[in-house]
Design a protein around this motif. Structure first.
Motif, PDB file in Angstrom:
ATOM      1  N   ARG A 196      -7.284   8.829  -2.988  1.00  0.00           N
ATOM      2  CA  ARG A 196      -6.901   7.535  -2.418  1.00  0.00           C
ATOM      3  C   ARG A 196      -7.149   7.484  -0.916  1.00  0.00           C
ATOM      4  NH1 ARG A 196      -2.847   8.337  -6.321  1.00  0.00           N
ATOM      5  NH2 ARG A 196      -1.441   9.286  -4.800  1.00  0.00           N
ATOM      6  N   PHE A 197      -7.022   8.644  -0.244  1.00  0.00           N
ATOM      7  CA  PHE A 197      -7.299   8.688   1.194  1.00  0.00           C
ATOM      8  C   PHE A 197      -8.777   8.426   1.466  1.00  0.00           C
ATOM      9  CE2 PHE A 197      -8.592  11.302   4.902  1.00  0.00           C
ATOM     10  CZ  PHE A 197      -7.913  10.615   5.881  1.00  0.00           C
ATOM     11  N   ARG A 198      -9.648   9.039   0.661  1.00  0.00           N
ATOM     12  CA  ARG A 198     -11.085   8.832   0.840  1.00  0.00           C
ATOM     13  C   ARG A 198     -11.480   7.388   0.540  1.00  0.00           C
ATOM     14  NH1 ARG A 198     -11.442  13.943  -1.862  1.00  0.00           N
ATOM     15  NH2 ARG A 198     -11.875  12.799  -3.798  1.00  0.00           N
ATOM     16  N   GLU A 199     -10.859   6.801  -0.471  1.00  0.00           N
ATOM     17  CA  GLU A 199     -11.200   5.417  -0.827  1.00  0.00           C
ATOM     18  C   GLU A 199     -10.648   4.411   0.174  1.00  0.00           C
ATOM     19  OE1 GLU A 199      -9.666   5.004  -4.721  1.00  0.00           O
ATOM     20  OE2 GLU A 199     -11.282   6.141  -5.694  1.00  0.00           O
ATOM     21  N   GLY A 200      -9.507   4.709   0.777  1.00  0.00           N
ATOM     22  CA  GLY A 200      -8.916   3.815   1.756  1.00  0.00           C
ATOM     23  C   GLY A 200      -8.222   2.626   1.124  1.00  0.00           C
ATOM     24  N   VAL A 201      -7.633   1.777   1.964  1.00  0.00           N
ATOM     25  CA  VAL A 201      -6.942   0.568   1.523  1.00  0.00           C
ATOM     26  C   VAL A 201      -7.679  -0.635   2.090  1.00  0.00           C
ATOM     27  CG1 VAL A 201      -4.793  -0.728   1.594  1.00  0.00           C
ATOM     28  CG2 VAL A 201      -4.723   1.753   1.419  1.00  0.00           C
ATOM     29  N   HIS A 202      -7.959  -1.601   1.248  1.00  0.00           N
ATOM     30  CA  HIS A 202      -8.701  -2.787   1.644  1.00  0.00           C
ATOM     31  C   HIS A 202      -7.797  -4.019   1.566  1.00  0.00           C
ATOM     32  CE1 HIS A 202     -12.334  -0.343   1.443  1.00  0.00           C
ATOM     33  NE2 HIS A 202     -11.895   0.108   0.278  1.00  0.00           N
ATOM     34  N   PRO A 203      -8.100  -5.049   2.358  1.00  0.00           N
ATOM     35  CA  PRO A 203      -7.212  -6.221   2.420  1.00  0.00           C
ATOM     36  C   PRO A 203      -6.967  -6.896   1.075  1.00  0.00           C
ATOM     37  CG  PRO A 203      -8.804  -6.266   4.214  1.00  0.00           C
ATOM     38  CD  PRO A 203      -9.202  -5.128   3.316  1.00  0.00           C
TER      39      PRO A 203
END
Length: 456
Positions: free
Chosen positions: A271-278
């Motif tokens: 999840r850290f590599r994928e990140g969070v998107h708006p």
């Protein structure tokens, strides 16, 4: 006008007069000798000042971040509970600053073994917190052995490195002993949390560099750490794969999954590599990251003011693992950077005291405690700001958590003890007095210190 009589052969006690008042010659000499003795310095005022400032920030910001725990009956209950541990920690600081740091070397192995025993006990008989069995419940209080282990290992490493200090750095034997200790304790900490293990490795490597380790040896130990961590991780992953083919019931599979943290580690890294998107939906996996970013964005440059946090009511564990985001929301980017500088100044001040120490052991001790506090603060801030994967790591002396507050207060007390009792003036007579308080094997000189010639 002062005058004195000559010495008589009759054995009569001769008095001297000062401004007409007769005084005993022996008492006068004793007073003069006492006046020539250098007074024991007081604890470092800068370290005390930083500690007090952190306590003030803790009281204000924890109350602001505890909105989810406030009840209609008593809105101050979260603050009262936290205040109790702050007072206990303050008592530890006051007690340790008046205790000579030399006693720690005598009981370092005992405390390390005791903390390791508590850690292992928590794995078999502990209670589960945030998905991991890592705590011990005693008389209604919860103890986190991992927090105790980190500090006791620092004291043990300072003892080992101080014993094996040489003019060109710590001996090879001392480095090997210290590395073995870190590997053993790190292996036991792995199940408790990957972040705690990496933090322990980072603190130990920093202490090795402080001890004058050559880069070649440093690289070797770093490679050994990496190999040990890789082997342990592969073993746990293989156990996971094998359990899928065992003929056991679903209940047992669920229990095995809850006991093993390897899946949690892999999920967080992914999840850290994928990140969070708006446009991502908010779920149980990204809730902390999303609301932590909301809080920091809402804080802006100067913040909304203490107690005006909007996200503390929605952010899980806002009072502990994510309290830095609430601090930024309350006092803005300026306050967040100021808190970072405060921790870094603590490290700088510890380095100044360590540089002036005539013995190696107190230098290692104060630097180890400072590195532990500052590294943990940096890891907490990096997690909250999204630089590191999500993991539970309290902000030292500020986050809610009785064990963490008390342990970090003990670390501050140890630092104050070193600043008070370790000789920093280079005075030969004072150094001899200090050596009387230290065991013979802990009297190695601090060759990188303030006065190298004072140890000769």
């Amino acid at each position: 006008m002062a005058n004195s009589t000559d010495t008589l052969d009759t054995g009569v006690i001769i008095n001297e007069t000062v401004d007409g008042i007769a005084v005993n010659a022996k008492k006068s000499a004793a007073r003069q000798s006492k006046a020539e003795t250098l007074p024991r310095p007081k604890p470092d005022t800068y370290i005390w000042g930083i500690y007090i400032m952190l306590l003030v920030i803790s009281v204000i910001e924890l109350f602001s971040a505890s909105s989810t725990e406030v009840s209609a009956k008593n809105v101050y209950m979260p603050l009262i509970r936290h205040g109790i541990f702050l007072v206990i920690g303050l008592g530890c600081v006051l007690g340790l600053q008046n205790t000579h740091y030399g006693y720690l070397s005598r009981f370092a192995w005992f405390f390390a073994a005791l903390s390791l025993g508590l850690l292992l006990f928590s794995y078999f008989f502990g209670i589960e917190i945030n998905g991991a069995q890592r705590a011990i419940s005693i008389a209604g209080f919860t103890i986190q052995p991992a927090e105790i282990v980190k500090l006791t290992v620092v004291v043990l490493l300072a003892t080992i490195l101080g014993r094996h200090q040489q003019p060109r750095g710590v001996s090879t034997r001392g480095m090997v002993e210290a590395a073995v200790v870190v590997i053993i304790f790190g292996g036991c900490l792995w199940k408790n949390g990957l972040t705690n293990t990496l933090l322990l490795f980072g603190v130990s490597l920093s202490m090795f560099l402080i001890g004058g380790m050559k880069w070649k040896k440093f690289g070797i130990i770093l490679a050994v750490y990496g190999i040990c961590a890789g082997v342990l991780y592969v073993m746990k992953y293989q156990d996971d794969k094998d359990s899928e083919f065992d003929n056991v019931g679903r209940t047992e599979l669920v229990k095995q999954a809850s006991d093993d943290r390897s899946d949690t580690h892999k999920g967080r890294l992914t999840r850290f590599r994928e990140g969070v998107h708006p446009n991502d939906p908010i779920d149980d996996y990204n809730r902390q990251v999303v609301f932590a970013k909301f809080a920091q964005a809402n804080g802006g440059v100067f913040g909304q003011g203490p107690g005006n946090s909007r996200e503390s009511a929605r952010l899980p564990l806002a009072f502990s693992d994510y309290i830095y985001s609430i601090i930024v929301e309350d006092i803005g980017l300026v306050g967040g950077v100021g808190l970072l500088v405060l921790y870094l100044f603590l490290l700088a001040r510890a380095g100044r005291v360590a540089y002036k120490c005539s013995r190696a052991f107190p230098a290692f001790l104060i630097m180890g405690c400072a590195v532990l506090i500052v590294f943990q603060a940096l890891v907490h801030m990096a997690i909250v700001t999204g630089l590191f994967p999500v993991s539970g790591q309290p902000l030292p002396l500020i986050s809610k958590g009785g064990t963490s507050v008390v342990v970090m207060s003990v670390a501050i007390g140890i630092m104050l003890s070193v600043s008070r009792f370790a000789v920093t003036s280079g005075n030969r007579k004072a150094i001899k007095e200090e050596l009387k308080e230290l065991p013979e094997d802990m009297q190695a000189a601090n060759y990188s210190g303030y006065d190298k010639d004072s140890s000769k």
